[in-house]
Structure formats: C-alpha cells, structure tokens
Write a protein that holds these residues in place. Sequence first.
Motif, mmCIF file in Angstrom:
data_model
loop_
_atom_site.group_PDB
_atom_site.id
_atom_site.type_symbol
_atom_site.label_atom_id
_atom_site.label_comp_id
_atom_site.label_asym_id
_atom_site.label_seq_id
_atom_site.Cartn_x
_atom_site.Cartn_y
_atom_site.Cartn_z
ATOM 1 N N TYR A 158 0.830 -1.211 0.000
ATOM 2 C CA TYR A 158 0.000 0.000 0.000
ATOM 3 C C TYR A 158 0.862 1.258 0.000
ATOM 4 O O TYR A 158 0.619 2.203 -0.757
ATOM 5 N N GLU A 159 1.866 1.290 0.855
ATOM 6 C CA GLU A 159 2.725 2.475 0.941
ATOM 7 C C GLU A 159 3.424 2.753 -0.380
ATOM 8 O O GLU A 159 3.554 3.910 -0.801
ATOM 9 N N LEU A 160 3.859 1.703 -1.034
ATOM 10 C CA LEU A 160 4.527 1.846 -2.330
ATOM 11 C C LEU A 160 3.562 2.398 -3.369
ATOM 12 O O LEU A 160 3.883 3.346 -4.098
ATOM 13 N N LEU A 161 2.369 1.841 -3.415
ATOM 14 C CA LEU A 161 1.361 2.302 -4.377
ATOM 15 C C LEU A 161 0.938 3.737 -4.086
ATOM 16 O O LEU A 161 0.821 4.562 -5.003
ATOM 17 N N GLU A 162 0.721 4.057 -2.817
ATOM 18 C CA GLU A 162 0.292 5.401 -2.453
ATOM 19 C C GLU A 162 1.350 6.441 -2.838
ATOM 20 O O GLU A 162 1.019 7.516 -3.361
ATOM 21 N N LEU A 163 2.613 6.130 -2.589
ATOM 22 C CA LEU A 163 3.686 7.066 -2.943
ATOM 23 C C LEU A 163 3.711 7.313 -4.448
ATOM 24 O O LEU A 163 3.764 8.469 -4.891
ATOM 25 N N LEU A 164 3.667 6.247 -5.225
ATOM 26 C CA LEU A 164 3.702 6.402 -6.683
ATOM 27 C C LEU A 164 2.467 7.149 -7.185
ATOM 28 O O LEU A 164 2.563 8.039 -8.034
ATOM 29 N N ARG A 201 1.413 -5.439 -9.296
ATOM 30 C CA ARG A 201 0.905 -5.601 -10.652
ATOM 31 C C ARG A 201 -0.002 -6.822 -10.775
ATOM 32 O O ARG A 201 -1.027 -6.783 -11.457
ATOM 33 N N GLU A 202 0.384 -7.904 -10.121
ATOM 34 C CA GLU A 202 -0.429 -9.116 -10.169
ATOM 35 C C GLU A 202 -1.805 -8.892 -9.544
ATOM 36 O O GLU A 202 -2.788 -9.492 -9.954
ATOM 37 N N LYS A 203 -1.857 -8.005 -8.558
ATOM 38 C CA LYS A 203 -3.128 -7.751 -7.878
ATOM 39 C C LYS A 203 -3.985 -6.691 -8.583
ATOM 40 O O LYS A 203 -5.210 -6.755 -8.530
ATOM 41 N N LEU A 204 -3.329 -5.718 -9.219
ATOM 42 C CA LEU A 204 -4.060 -4.571 -9.758
ATOM 43 C C LEU A 204 -4.376 -4.664 -11.248
ATOM 44 O O LEU A 204 -5.378 -4.130 -11.708
ATOM 45 N N ARG A 212 -1.046 -1.196 -16.599
ATOM 46 C CA ARG A 212 -1.746 0.059 -16.888
ATOM 47 C C ARG A 212 -1.330 1.159 -15.916
ATOM 48 O O ARG A 212 -1.189 2.313 -16.295
ATOM 49 N N PHE A 213 -1.111 0.805 -14.655
ATOM 50 C CA PHE A 213 -0.877 1.815 -13.618
ATOM 51 C C PHE A 213 0.594 1.935 -13.194
ATOM 52 O O PHE A 213 1.160 3.021 -13.247
ATOM 53 N N VAL A 214 1.168 0.839 -12.716
ATOM 54 C CA VAL A 214 2.533 0.887 -12.196
ATOM 55 C C VAL A 214 3.477 0.512 -13.336
ATOM 56 O O VAL A 214 3.607 -0.642 -13.706
ATOM 57 N N ARG A 215 4.152 1.524 -13.868
ATOM 58 C CA ARG A 215 4.936 1.347 -15.084
ATOM 59 C C ARG A 215 6.437 1.385 -14.792
ATOM 60 O O ARG A 215 6.879 1.924 -13.783
ATOM 61 N N TYR A 222 10.539 3.266 -11.505
ATOM 62 C CA TYR A 222 9.108 3.019 -11.638
ATOM 63 C C TYR A 222 8.330 4.328 -11.513
ATOM 64 O O TYR A 222 8.751 5.249 -10.813
ATOM 65 N N TYR A 223 7.170 4.368 -12.183
ATOM 66 C CA TYR A 223 6.304 5.528 -12.049
ATOM 67 C C TYR A 223 4.846 5.087 -12.168
ATOM 68 O O TYR A 223 4.548 3.967 -12.610
ATOM 69 N N PHE A 224 3.936 5.974 -11.774
ATOM 70 C CA PHE A 224 2.503 5.687 -11.832
ATOM 71 C C PHE A 224 1.880 6.429 -13.003
ATOM 72 O O PHE A 224 2.064 7.635 -13.163
ATOM 73 N N GLN A 225 1.130 5.698 -13.810
ATOM 74 C CA GLN A 225 0.437 6.280 -14.962
ATOM 75 C C GLN A 225 -1.001 6.543 -14.572
ATOM 76 O O GLN A 225 -1.777 5.618 -14.354
#
Length: 226
Positions: A158-164, A201-204, A212-215, A222-225
């Motif tokens: 979650y923390e990784l996704l939220e930051l991106l 990525r496997e979950k989202l 689509r999101f975590v690129r 890595y970056y978030f699209q």
Amino acid sequence: MSKKALVVDDEKAIVKGIKFSLEQDDIVVDCAYDGQEALDMAKATEYDIILLDVMLPKLTGFEVCQQIREFSNVPIIMLTAKGDDMDKILGLEYGADDYITKPFNILEVKARIKAIIRRTVRTTDTAKVMTFGDLKLNEEYRRVFVKDKEINVTSREYELLELLASTPGKTYSREELLETIWGSDYPGDERTVDVHIRRLREKLENNPSEPRFVRTKWGAGYYFQA
C-alpha cells in the motif's frame, strides 16, 4: 488501546525474550510455537502485527504467511536465518512486509514493529480517496479497490502504491523507493522493491506483463500512470 502482537517461533526462549521486551512497551503479546497454531490464532484474533519464524513445525512460516494473506493484510515480519537471501525473497513473495535476520538485536525488532504500527494506524480524519479510473485508494483506511472490489494488499504494498500514485508520472529509482518506504537503515537490497512491484501488478492489473498503472521506465525506475 494497547496494540496486539503474535510472536511465532518453535524456540521458546526466543518467544519468551521477545514477549517480555514487547510487554515493556505495553504491547499485548500472544505466542505460538508451530505453524498451525499460529494460523488458527491469526484467524481467531485481530492482531496489529505478527512476527513469524520461517522454520516451524506443522506448517512453515511461508505457508502460514500465504494463508493469512487470503483473509488479512495484518503486517507480518518474517524471522529468517542469517545470510539466507532466498528466505527473505520468498517471504516477500508470500506477502510478508518485512524481515529480520537471526540472530537479532531486540531493540531492532522493537524499532521495526513500532515503525510498521505507526504507518498502519488509522486516522479519524475525513476519508481521502484517490481515484484513477477503476482504481481507488482510500488513504484513511489504507484500502485499495479495483472496479469497487477490495484488493488485499500488504502495508508495504500500500505504501509503495500510495507514494507512486500521489505523484503520477514522477519516476522513482529503486534506491529512492527502498529508502523512502523501508528506510535508510533497512538491510535489504533493491530486489525487495522489484518483488513488491511485481506483486502489486499481479493484484491490480488485468495483464501484469503490460501494466496500466505501475509502469517501468527502463534504466530509471518506476512511475505511476494516471
């Protein structure tokens, strides 16, 4: 309200030492000495954190971690053998948030526990939700939804996704992500980031190989699209 921890190890002296130390900080501690007992207790009780040894009777720590992840995102710290990198990687693969190498300093254990609990404490503020198409992040309760279905993510994921997601388009190097999410004193390496990105990525994603999101920005990070 006191926090609750579950300490799991078949070496009773280790469990006793950790329990005594955590109770000095007003943490309520339950103990388990084999994998099946640990799994049963995790199903019956809501814990704030679980310390889980890899080598256990009946069920291994990996098996316990994997099965807990089917019903809970409670933070899990794996206790691994010294220098066994494969144990660390496998622990992360199965959904662990962190790992500590034996033999360990009890002060390090307590510091890791406190850091994780601080990050996972729910606030009472009005919920803030980030929305990107079918993806939603509830920042108050640290929950992730895809097409209104909740996705079970670990605290680190979650923390990784939220930051991106908070800075779409910004590329973070693996070193930056490791230092920001895990801290500058974290003993792990950049493979930790790669494992968590792959699990996200496997979950989202509908197709994790074409996210689509975590690129990935090759050679950069890595970056978030959005």
